[in-house]
Write a protein that holds these residues in place. Structure first.
Motif, PDB file in Angstrom:
ATOM      1  N   UNK A 162     -13.982   5.659  -0.776  1.00 54.29           N
ATOM      2  CA  UNK A 162     -13.092   6.712  -1.270  1.00 54.29           C
ATOM      3  C   UNK A 162     -13.774   8.077  -1.309  1.00 54.29           C
ATOM      4  N   UNK A 163     -12.995   9.086  -1.034  1.00 51.61           N
ATOM      5  CA  UNK A 163     -13.485  10.453  -1.157  1.00 51.61           C
ATOM      6  C   UNK A 163     -14.151  10.964   0.103  1.00 51.61           C
ATOM      7  N   UNK A 200      -4.771  -3.664  10.620  1.00 55.34           N
ATOM      8  CA  UNK A 200      -3.523  -4.435  10.564  1.00 55.34           C
ATOM      9  C   UNK A 200      -2.408  -3.755  11.348  1.00 55.34           C
ATOM     10  N   UNK A 201      -2.291  -2.434  11.234  1.00 59.15           N
ATOM     11  CA  UNK A 201      -1.233  -1.721  11.946  1.00 59.15           C
ATOM     12  C   UNK A 201      -1.413  -1.821  13.453  1.00 59.15           C
ATOM     13  N   UNK A 202      -2.630  -1.583  13.924  1.00 58.63           N
ATOM     14  CA  UNK A 202      -2.874  -1.613  15.369  1.00 58.63           C
ATOM     15  C   UNK A 202      -2.766  -3.040  15.901  1.00 58.63           C
ATOM     16  N   UNK A 203      -3.401  -3.986  15.221  1.00 58.09           N
ATOM     17  CA  UNK A 203      -3.357  -5.378  15.679  1.00 58.09           C
ATOM     18  C   UNK A 203      -1.927  -5.912  15.662  1.00 58.09           C
ATOM     19  N   UNK A 204      -1.161  -5.554  14.636  1.00 60.38           N
ATOM     20  CA  UNK A 204       0.222  -6.002  14.569  1.00 60.38           C
ATOM     21  C   UNK A 204       1.041  -5.495  15.737  1.00 60.38           C
ATOM     22  N   UNK A 205       0.850  -4.228  16.114  1.00 57.38           N
ATOM     23  CA  UNK A 205       1.540  -3.686  17.266  1.00 57.38           C
ATOM     24  C   UNK A 205       1.150  -4.387  18.548  1.00 57.38           C
ATOM     25  N   UNK A 238     -11.383   5.449   2.973  1.00 58.60           N
ATOM     26  CA  UNK A 238     -11.052   4.032   3.020  1.00 58.60           C
ATOM     27  C   UNK A 238      -9.718   3.834   3.743  1.00 58.60           C
ATOM     28  N   UNK A 239      -9.314   2.577   3.891  1.00 57.70           N
ATOM     29  CA  UNK A 239      -8.074   2.270   4.591  1.00 57.70           C
ATOM     30  C   UNK A 239      -8.277   1.566   5.911  1.00 57.70           C
ATOM     31  N   UNK A 240      -9.518   1.161   6.229  1.00 56.13           N
ATOM     32  CA  UNK A 240      -9.797   0.553   7.528  1.00 56.13           C
ATOM     33  C   UNK A 240      -9.007  -0.734   7.738  1.00 56.13           C
ATOM     34  N   UNK A 266      -5.861  10.235   7.079  1.00 52.97           N
ATOM     35  CA  UNK A 266      -4.987  10.054   5.916  1.00 52.97           C
ATOM     36  C   UNK A 266      -4.568   8.595   5.765  1.00 52.97           C
ATOM     37  N   UNK A 267      -5.542   7.708   5.928  1.00 49.74           N
ATOM     38  CA  UNK A 267      -5.330   6.291   5.690  1.00 49.74           C
ATOM     39  C   UNK A 267      -4.584   5.557   6.786  1.00 49.74           C
TER      40      UNK A 267
END
Length: 201
Positions: free
Chosen positions: A157-158, A132-137, A125-127, A82-83
């Motif tokens: 998408x899809x 960014x979320x993982x690297x930022x943490x 999509x959303x990679x 879910x992104x």
């Protein structure tokens, strides 16, 4: 030089993990440079939620923590759901939160002078958001993230096939994974030669 690849797939062994197949490109490229690489699949372990290094009897996170401490390079591999990063990737970061208060013999946070990168797969999509979320943490915890220390594959998408069900986009993901390994290794070597000191008090 040592590395650990933490696979945050939701699938338990021996079920095939699309994320592990792409991460294997990075693992092999590191091994080709003489790096000793171990792999961990979090879904196979009992890792309860929390923000401490050791939550007591039955907690298998301390073994993962030991791998992190002995490694110079961390590769986090996660599917997109879910992104967002998988729930196990989030749990990994939460358990790593304890490393913020752990220091080495020279007073440095234990993640200092270690490098990290991210591998992402998903048939949505959303990679870039997941990276960014993982690297930022990981940066918050003290890891160094080299330039282009990531690779990903998604179909777009899809709904659609997963990484192992199609050859679409593999060439780019593989070449980018090899570049990721080269950059992780180069920066890890640089930090080994000239490590960062303890932060000012």
């Amino acid at each position: 030089m040592r590395a650990v690849m933490i696979n945050c797939t939701l699938k338990r062994s021996p079920e095939r993990s699309n994320t592990e197949v792409l991460a294997a490109v990075v693992v092999q490229a590191l091994r080709d440079r003489g790096v000793e690489v171990t792999t961990v699949r979090l879904a196979d372990l009992d890792i309860p939620p929390g923000v401490a290094t050791d939550l007591g009897e039955g907690d298998q996170w301390p073994g993962v923590h030991a791998r992190l401490l002995e490694s110079d390079i961390l590769v986090v591999a996660t599917p997109t759901w879910v992104g967002r990063p998988s729930s196990l990737a989030q749990r990994m970061l939460e358990r790593m939160d304890a490393m913020l208060s752990e220091t080495d013999d020279e007073g440095r946070p234990v993640a200092y002078n270690k490098v990290a990168g991210v591998v992402v797969t998903g048939n949505e999509d959303g990679a870039h958001h997941v990276i960014s979320e993982v690297a930022g943490g990981l940066v918050d915890i003290g890891f160094t993230i080299p330039g282009q220390a990531w690779t990903y594959w998604n179909r777009g998408p899809g709904p659609g096939p997963s990484f192992t069900e199609t050859d679409e986009g593999h060439a780019w993901s593989v070449s980018t994974g090899k570049a990721m390994a080269a950059n992780l290794y180069a920066v890890a070597r640089a930090l080994a030669d000239r490590p960062m000191g303890a932060p000012p008090s």
